[in-house]
Design a protein around this motif. Structure first.
Motif, short mmCIF file in Angstrom:
data_model
loop_
_atom_site.label_atom_id
_atom_site.label_comp_id
_atom_site.label_asym_id
_atom_site.label_seq_id
_atom_site.Cartn_x
_atom_site.Cartn_y
_atom_site.Cartn_z
N ILE A 1 0.84 -1.21 0.00
CA ILE A 1 0.00 0.00 0.00
C ILE A 1 0.87 1.25 0.00
O ILE A 1 0.57 2.23 -0.71
CB ILE A 1 -0.95 0.00 1.22
CG1 ILE A 1 -1.89 -1.21 1.16
CG2 ILE A 1 -1.78 1.29 1.24
CD1 ILE A 1 -2.78 -1.36 2.38
N GLU A 2 1.95 1.25 0.77
CA GLU A 2 2.83 2.42 0.78
C GLU A 2 3.44 2.65 -0.60
O GLU A 2 3.64 3.81 -1.01
CB GLU A 2 3.93 2.24 1.83
CG GLU A 2 3.42 2.42 3.25
CD GLU A 2 4.52 2.40 4.30
OE1 GLU A 2 4.24 2.76 5.45
OE2 GLU A 2 5.67 2.02 3.96
N ASP B 1 -5.39 10.38 -7.53
CA ASP B 1 -4.81 9.29 -8.33
C ASP B 1 -4.68 8.01 -7.52
O ASP B 1 -4.97 6.91 -8.00
CB ASP B 1 -3.43 9.71 -8.86
CG ASP B 1 -3.52 10.82 -9.90
OD1 ASP B 1 -4.60 10.94 -10.52
OD2 ASP B 1 -2.54 11.57 -10.06
N ILE B 2 -4.27 8.17 -6.27
CA ILE B 2 -4.11 6.99 -5.39
C ILE B 2 -5.47 6.34 -5.13
O ILE B 2 -5.61 5.12 -5.20
CB ILE B 2 -3.44 7.39 -4.07
CG1 ILE B 2 -2.03 7.93 -4.32
CG2 ILE B 2 -3.39 6.20 -3.11
CD1 ILE B 2 -1.41 8.59 -3.11
N LEU B 3 -6.48 7.16 -4.83
CA LEU B 3 -7.82 6.63 -4.55
C LEU B 3 -8.36 5.86 -5.75
O LEU B 3 -8.96 4.79 -5.59
CB LEU B 3 -8.77 7.77 -4.18
CG LEU B 3 -8.54 8.44 -2.82
CD1 LEU B 3 -9.45 9.66 -2.66
CD2 LEU B 3 -8.77 7.46 -1.68
N SER B 4 -8.15 6.41 -6.91
CA SER B 4 -8.62 5.76 -8.13
C SER B 4 -7.93 4.41 -8.34
O SER B 4 -8.56 3.41 -8.72
CB SER B 4 -8.37 6.67 -9.34
OG SER B 4 -8.74 6.03 -10.53
N LYS C 1 -3.36 9.69 3.58
CA LYS C 1 -2.43 10.62 4.24
C LYS C 1 -1.70 9.92 5.38
O LYS C 1 -0.53 10.19 5.64
CB LYS C 1 -3.20 11.84 4.76
CG LYS C 1 -3.72 12.75 3.65
CD LYS C 1 -4.52 13.91 4.24
CE LYS C 1 -5.09 14.79 3.13
NZ LYS C 1 -5.94 15.87 3.68
N TRP C 2 -2.41 9.04 6.08
CA TRP C 2 -1.80 8.29 7.18
C TRP C 2 -0.64 7.44 6.66
O TRP C 2 0.42 7.37 7.28
CB TRP C 2 -2.87 7.42 7.85
CG TRP C 2 -2.37 6.60 9.01
CD1 TRP C 2 -2.23 7.03 10.30
CD2 TRP C 2 -1.95 5.24 8.98
NE1 TRP C 2 -1.74 6.00 11.09
CE2 TRP C 2 -1.56 4.88 10.31
CE3 TRP C 2 -1.86 4.27 7.99
CZ2 TRP C 2 -1.09 3.62 10.65
CZ3 TRP C 2 -1.40 3.01 8.32
CH2 TRP C 2 -1.03 2.68 9.63
N PHE C 3 -0.82 6.80 5.51
CA PHE C 3 0.25 5.99 4.93
C PHE C 3 1.43 6.85 4.49
O PHE C 3 2.58 6.45 4.61
CB PHE C 3 -0.27 5.20 3.73
CG PHE C 3 -0.93 3.89 4.09
CD1 PHE C 3 -0.18 2.85 4.61
CD2 PHE C 3 -2.28 3.70 3.89
CE1 PHE C 3 -0.77 1.65 4.95
CE2 PHE C 3 -2.88 2.49 4.23
CZ PHE C 3 -2.14 1.46 4.76
N GLN C 4 1.15 8.04 4.00
CA GLN C 4 2.21 8.86 3.42
C GLN C 4 3.09 9.55 4.45
O GLN C 4 4.25 9.85 4.19
CB GLN C 4 1.58 9.92 2.50
CG GLN C 4 0.98 9.34 1.23
CD GLN C 4 0.34 10.42 0.37
OE1 GLN C 4 -0.20 11.41 0.88
NE2 GLN C 4 0.36 10.23 -0.95
N ILE C 5 2.54 9.80 5.63
CA ILE C 5 3.27 10.60 6.60
C ILE C 5 4.35 9.77 7.31
O ILE C 5 4.20 8.57 7.52
CB ILE C 5 2.28 11.21 7.64
CG1 ILE C 5 2.89 12.44 8.30
CG2 ILE C 5 1.86 10.18 8.67
CD1 ILE C 5 1.88 13.31 8.99
N PRO D 1 6.61 8.39 10.40
CA PRO D 1 7.50 7.39 9.82
C PRO D 1 6.73 6.36 8.99
O PRO D 1 5.60 5.99 9.35
CB PRO D 1 8.10 6.72 11.07
CG PRO D 1 7.03 6.84 12.11
CD PRO D 1 6.34 8.15 11.85
N LEU D 2 7.33 5.91 7.89
CA LEU D 2 6.72 4.84 7.10
C LEU D 2 6.86 3.52 7.87
O LEU D 2 7.76 3.35 8.68
CB LEU D 2 7.41 4.75 5.74
CG LEU D 2 7.33 6.00 4.87
CD1 LEU D 2 8.07 5.78 3.54
CD2 LEU D 2 5.89 6.42 4.62
N LEU D 3 5.93 2.61 7.58
CA LEU D 3 5.87 1.37 8.36
C LEU D 3 6.40 0.14 7.62
O LEU D 3 6.41 -0.96 8.18
CB LEU D 3 4.42 1.11 8.81
CG LEU D 3 3.79 2.21 9.67
CD1 LEU D 3 2.37 1.83 10.05
CD2 LEU D 3 4.62 2.49 10.92
N SER D 4 6.83 0.29 6.37
CA SER D 4 7.40 -0.84 5.62
C SER D 4 8.61 -1.39 6.36
O SER D 4 9.53 -0.64 6.72
CB SER D 4 7.84 -0.39 4.22
OG SER D 4 6.73 0.01 3.46
#
Length: 632
Positions: free
Chosen positions: A439-440, A450-453, A470-474, A476-479
């Motif tokens: 997802i990230e 674009d992401i939603l689409s 926005k939660w995924f983008q901010i 620290p990233l969780l990958s």
């Protein structure tokens, strides 16, 4: 940790609202006036009212007398109107701003008013003791009971059937005629009594030499509907005299509920219910003042100030608070945070604050969005965040990142369903779910639209909300982050999320209670859900689901609770199916009545819940399972 109490210490920059209210009240041309300070549960109403009181209480203000009441304190009284009047008179007799000579005059003039109050309270108790609903049903003309009636009915006892039997006797018919005859005269006396009280009360205020009496009534929205109306009507009928200003703090939705409750059995009025409610509210409250939700810069300031105070203590924090007040005079829009603290605090103190604040600012937009700029929710969030940080330290968790904790808690708070989904992913992948990486990657360097689409056409469509993107983008990233420790310290919340253990907002509890009657039709239920549930914020909706769910778990035989869930499922209200299934998982099939199972069978072919229900009732042995499977 931070206490959840009202305070006059202004960490929100709310003094501007208090100053506006004070400015209005000091304009003698607008008095008398009733002001409604309106805002959601936890929005800061009580703190503003405390600031107003503190300003009026200053010794240099010789022209104002301010009295503060918590409306909830009158909840247990037999007559809220009498209790309010009683309290105001006591305050006038004992207030420190009034000289002893004037107090003696007030006490003398109060004697007549005390008698009026005692009569109102006594009459109220007698009416309740003779089972008023049954008696007024007999008086089809809707006449008021006069003193003779009250006295006679009291002699007859407190059993409604006996009273009606007496009224139907020859003796009763004679007394009934006397009621009618005296009733007309008594109605006039009642009107005169109110006018007389207002006149006496106005004269009493004149003796105090104050230019204005300010009465603050807080927490009115925590009272029962009857008490809310009694307090408002007491203000309008008895106390709305020259030189008075009443400030009422409440959630306007709860006040509207109370007005609707007042007219709920009047069919003619119910047909034009919305207009009646608005007219009634406008008649009782001349100036509604609605508090705005906090902006991102205000949320950042509030969090920074709370943490700063906790780290350096009250004495040293006074300098920070004074500087904040000066800053707000010239800058209403920017955040007041670390860069400002650095200029005020010594290096060691600043270091403590910085260590605790540094992870928060980047998450402020999400905290603001998820908690709707609500100070109480922010404080509760920070308290939970602090407790979990301490738990991580006590448990000696290695490589624990406070920023990851805060980010995970935002998801837990705003999207409990997705928080649990992430838990299920990580538990079977040693804490590092590949879905997060996928997802990230979708969210990287693209616009929200674009992401939603794109995400709607993947297996992750349930994550396709702007605030989740926005939660995924901010940062620290969780990958690649091992999430096991973060779920370990949140394990006590996995069933219900943070919001389940939060206090229930009054407006949520009011709707829940309104939906509970067993004889409510599906049409009325749908109407209430449409007009009252759908406008709720996400936090209030989650609180409603948690309240409904917890009640059903405790009372699995209560059919009405299933009816509410069923209607919400039919109306395809977001997150209903998830909460319904999570609730049923806790309930034994043997505790479910066959009639409920038959109704649930209507959802056999529905996506998601249909598969769950067919599996839930598959044993075929219990009465509920047989009823469910019998229906094709």
């Amino acid at each position: 940790m931070w206490a959840d109490n009202e305070t006059s210490e202004d960490l929100l920059g709310f003094k501007v609202h208090a100053d506006l209210l004070i400015n209005v009240i000091k304009d003698e041309s607008v008095l008398p006036i009733t002001i409604g300070v309106f805002g959601d549960w936890g929005s800061g109403k009580s703190s503003i009212l405390q600031i107003v009181k503190e300003e009026f209480d200053k010794n240099e203000d010789k022209d104002s007398l301010c009295i503060y009441f918590n409306g909830w304190t009158f909840e247990g009284y037999d007559d809220a109107k009498a209790a309010l009047l009683n309290s105001i008179l006591k305050e006038l007799e004992n207030n420190k701003k009034i000289s002893e000579e004037v107090k003696d005059t007030i006490k003398e003039k109060s004697k007549k008013l005390w008698k009026s109050i005692d009569w109102m309270r006594g009459a109220g108790m007698v009416m309740k003791n003779v089972a008023l609903p049954a008696v007024t049903a007999y008086f089809t003309g809707g006449l008021s009971l006069v003193p003779l009636a009250i006295q006679k009915l009291t002699e007859w006892g407190d059993n409604p059937e006996k009273i009606i039997e007496k009224l139907q006797s020859e003796e009763g018919k004679k007394i009934y005629k006397a009621f009618i005859k005296e009733g007309k005269e008594e109605d006039k006396n009642a009107i005169n009594a109110v006018a007389e009280f207002r006149k006496d009360f106005s004269e009493l205020l004149e003796t105090t030499n104050f230019k204005r009496l300010v009465v603050i009534i807080d927490d009115l929205d925590r009272c029962s509907p009857e008490r809310i109306i009694e307090n408002l009507e007491a203000i309008k009928l008895f106390l709305n005299v020259p030189k008075t200003a009443f400030i009422i703090g409440a959630d306007p939705r709860i006040v509207k509920y109370a007005i609707e409750h007042k007219y709920k059995n009047n069919k003619e009025i119910e047909e034009d219910n919305n207009r009646i409610v608005i007219d009634y509210l406008e008649k009782l409250i001349q100036l509604p003042y609605s508090l705005p939700r906090l902006s991102e810069s205000e949320v950042e300031t509030y969090i920074s100030m709370l943490i700063c105070k906790k780290e350096i203590g009250d004495a040293k924090f006074k300098n920070v608070l004074d500087e904040f007040k000066r800053y707000r005079l010239t800058n209403k829009y920017s955040a007041f945070g670390l860069s400002n603290f650095e200029k005020i605090l010594e290096a060691e103190e600043f270091g403590k604050v910085k260590d605790n604040v540094i992870t928060i600012p980047s998450l402020v937009p999400l905290i603001t969005n998820s908690l709707y700029g609500n100070p109480r929710q922010i404080k509760r969030f920070l308290n939970t965040y602090t407790i979990r940080k301490r738990l991580a330290e006590v448990a000696s968790l290695q490589n624990f990142n406070d920023a990851v904790l805060a980010k995970m808690m935002i998801l837990e708070y705003s999207e409990p369903k997705l928080f649990k989904k992430l838990f299920e992913w990580q538990i079977i992948q040693d804490g590092v779910p590949k879905e997060i990486t996928d997802i990230e990657a979708l969210c990287k360097e693209k616009g929200i639209e674009d992401i939603l689409s794109e995400i709607k056409d993947t297996d992750f469509k349930e994550w396709s909300k702007p605030k989740i993107i926005k939660w995924f983008q901010i940062e620290p990233l969780l990958s690649g982050v091992d999430l096991r420790d973060y779920y370990w310290i949140a394990r006590d919340k996995l069933e219900n999320s943070i919001t389940a253990t939060s206090m229930i907002p009054p407006v949520v509890r009011a709707l829940f209670n309104e939906l509970l009657p067993d004889n409510m039709t599906a049409t009325v239920t749908k109407s209430l859900l449409s007009t009252k549930f759908q406008p709720f914020s996400d936090i209030e909706k989650d609180a409603f689901f948690n309240l409904l769910s917890s009640n059903l778990k405790r009372n699995p035989q209560q059919k009405r609770l299933y009816d509410i869930f069923n209607t919400m499922t039919e109306e395809k209200i977001e997150n209903t199916v998830y909460h319904y299934m999570e609730t049923l998982k806790i309930i034994s099939v043997s505790d479910i009545e066959p009639a409920v199972a038959t109704r649930l069978a209507d959802f056999k072919s529905e996506p998601e819940i249909g598969t769950f229900l067919n599996d839930y009732f598959k044993d075929g042995k219990s009465r509920a399972s047989k009823a469910f499977n019998l229906k094709k």
